[in-house]
Design a protein around this motif. Structure first.
Motif, PDB file in Angstrom:
ATOM      1  N   LEU A   2       0.820  -1.208   0.000  1.00  0.00           N
ATOM      2  CA  LEU A   2       0.000   0.000   0.000  1.00  0.00           C
ATOM      3  C   LEU A   2       0.856   1.262   0.000  1.00  0.00           C
ATOM      4  O   LEU A   2       0.547   2.241  -0.687  1.00  0.00           O
ATOM      5  N   PHE A   3       1.956   1.233   0.750  1.00  0.00           N
ATOM      6  CA  PHE A   3       2.871   2.376   0.753  1.00  0.00           C
ATOM      7  C   PHE A   3       3.428   2.611  -0.655  1.00  0.00           C
ATOM      8  O   PHE A   3       3.452   3.747  -1.145  1.00  0.00           O
ATOM      9  N   MET A   4       3.875   1.543  -1.322  1.00  0.00           N
ATOM     10  CA  MET A   4       4.457   1.675  -2.658  1.00  0.00           C
ATOM     11  C   MET A   4       3.400   2.148  -3.662  1.00  0.00           C
ATOM     12  O   MET A   4       3.702   2.964  -4.537  1.00  0.00           O
ATOM     13  N   LEU A   5       2.178   1.679  -3.524  1.00  0.00           N
ATOM     14  CA  LEU A   5       1.094   2.103  -4.401  1.00  0.00           C
ATOM     15  C   LEU A   5       0.865   3.604  -4.258  1.00  0.00           C
ATOM     16  O   LEU A   5       0.776   4.335  -5.254  1.00  0.00           O
ATOM     17  N   ILE A   6       0.795   4.081  -3.041  1.00  0.00           N
ATOM     18  CA  ILE A   6       0.588   5.509  -2.785  1.00  0.00           C
ATOM     19  C   ILE A   6       1.790   6.321  -3.266  1.00  0.00           C
ATOM     20  O   ILE A   6       1.633   7.368  -3.894  1.00  0.00           O
ATOM     21  N   ALA A   7       2.996   5.829  -3.008  1.00  0.00           N
ATOM     22  CA  ALA A   7       4.206   6.548  -3.438  1.00  0.00           C
ATOM     23  C   ALA A   7       4.252   6.682  -4.953  1.00  0.00           C
ATOM     24  O   ALA A   7       4.542   7.764  -5.479  1.00  0.00           O
ATOM     25  N   LEU A   8       3.939   5.603  -5.663  1.00  0.00           N
ATOM     26  CA  LEU A   8       3.952   5.678  -7.124  1.00  0.00           C
ATOM     27  C   LEU A   8       2.848   6.596  -7.640  1.00  0.00           C
ATOM     28  O   LEU A   8       3.027   7.297  -8.629  1.00  0.00           O
ATOM     29  N   ARG A   9       1.735   6.607  -6.966  1.00  0.00           N
ATOM     30  CA  ARG A   9       0.642   7.494  -7.368  1.00  0.00           C
ATOM     31  C   ARG A   9       1.052   8.955  -7.178  1.00  0.00           C
ATOM     32  O   ARG A   9       0.793   9.805  -8.014  1.00  0.00           O
ATOM     33  N   LEU A  10       1.718   9.243  -6.069  1.00  0.00           N
ATOM     34  CA  LEU A  10       2.145  10.610  -5.797  1.00  0.00           C
ATOM     35  C   LEU A  10       3.246  11.072  -6.745  1.00  0.00           C
ATOM     36  O   LEU A  10       3.276  12.230  -7.158  1.00  0.00           O
ATOM     37  N   PHE A  11       4.186  10.169  -7.065  1.00  0.00           N
ATOM     38  CA  PHE A  11       5.300  10.555  -7.920  1.00  0.00           C
ATOM     39  C   PHE A  11       4.975  10.444  -9.393  1.00  0.00           C
ATOM     40  O   PHE A  11       5.712  10.929 -10.232  1.00  0.00           O
TER      41      PHE A  11
END
Length: 172
Positions: A17-26
């Motif tokens: 979930l962290f990686m999903l959010i990080a990729l969405r933000l970047f």
């Protein structure tokens, strides 16, 4: 204390979930063609999150449980995205029009940090000489740029594009 495998499941889900959010933000640009720095980043991230997922359990079973959790979460997420458009729109970015009927959308190029030379390179890779001949060029949700020329033929990159974080002058 949690069962060791339940702990791996929870940790792996949190990392996913962290990686999903990080990729969405970047943004989707980070998923496009990788340069050396991007490969190093991916290797370091995978190493950094490995311990976060399995903790002190470095057994084969622990690694397999973590991998299984990632596959299951990804499978479920894709099913949810298919069923619920609002969730899909939250997780994935929308395609962006870069050129329409030979007119460049400078605001979108600036937001995506695409230089004129990068845009022109992509257009030429699609067999089109100038942006003026482009009916439609779009940054797709997967980071590829699709180009439709005035002859109505669709050209799509077969490789991902790395969009650099520089802006040049926008001339054709």
């Amino acid at each position: 204390m949690l069962n060791p495998y339940l702990e791996i499941i929870c940790r792996s889900a949190a990392v996913y979930l962290f990686m999903l959010i990080a990729l969405r933000l970047f943004g989707k640009k980070e998923l496009s063609q990788l340069n050396t720095a991007d490969v190093i980043l991916i290797l370091l991230i995978s190493n950094a999150v490995q311990n976060a997922m399995v903790g002190s359990n470095s057994s084969l079973q622990g690694g397999l449980v973590a991998a299984l959790v990632l596959f299951v979460i990804n499978f479920i997420l894709k099913k949810i995205m298919f069923k619920y458009k609002g969730f899909r729109n939250f997780v994935q970015q929308k395609p962006v029009v870069l050129v329409h009927d030979g007119i460049i959308d400078f605001n979108e190029l600036a937001k995506l940090e695409i230089s004129s030379s990068e845009l022109n390179e992509v257009i030429r890779e699609h067999g089109v000489e100038s942006y003026k001949e482009v009916k439609l060029a779009m940054m797709e949700i997967d980071g590829n740029i699709s180009v439709i020329s005035g002859d109505k033929s669709l050209h799509r990159s077969h490789h991902k594009r790395k969009i650099h974080k520089t802006l040049g002058s926008f001339n054709g």
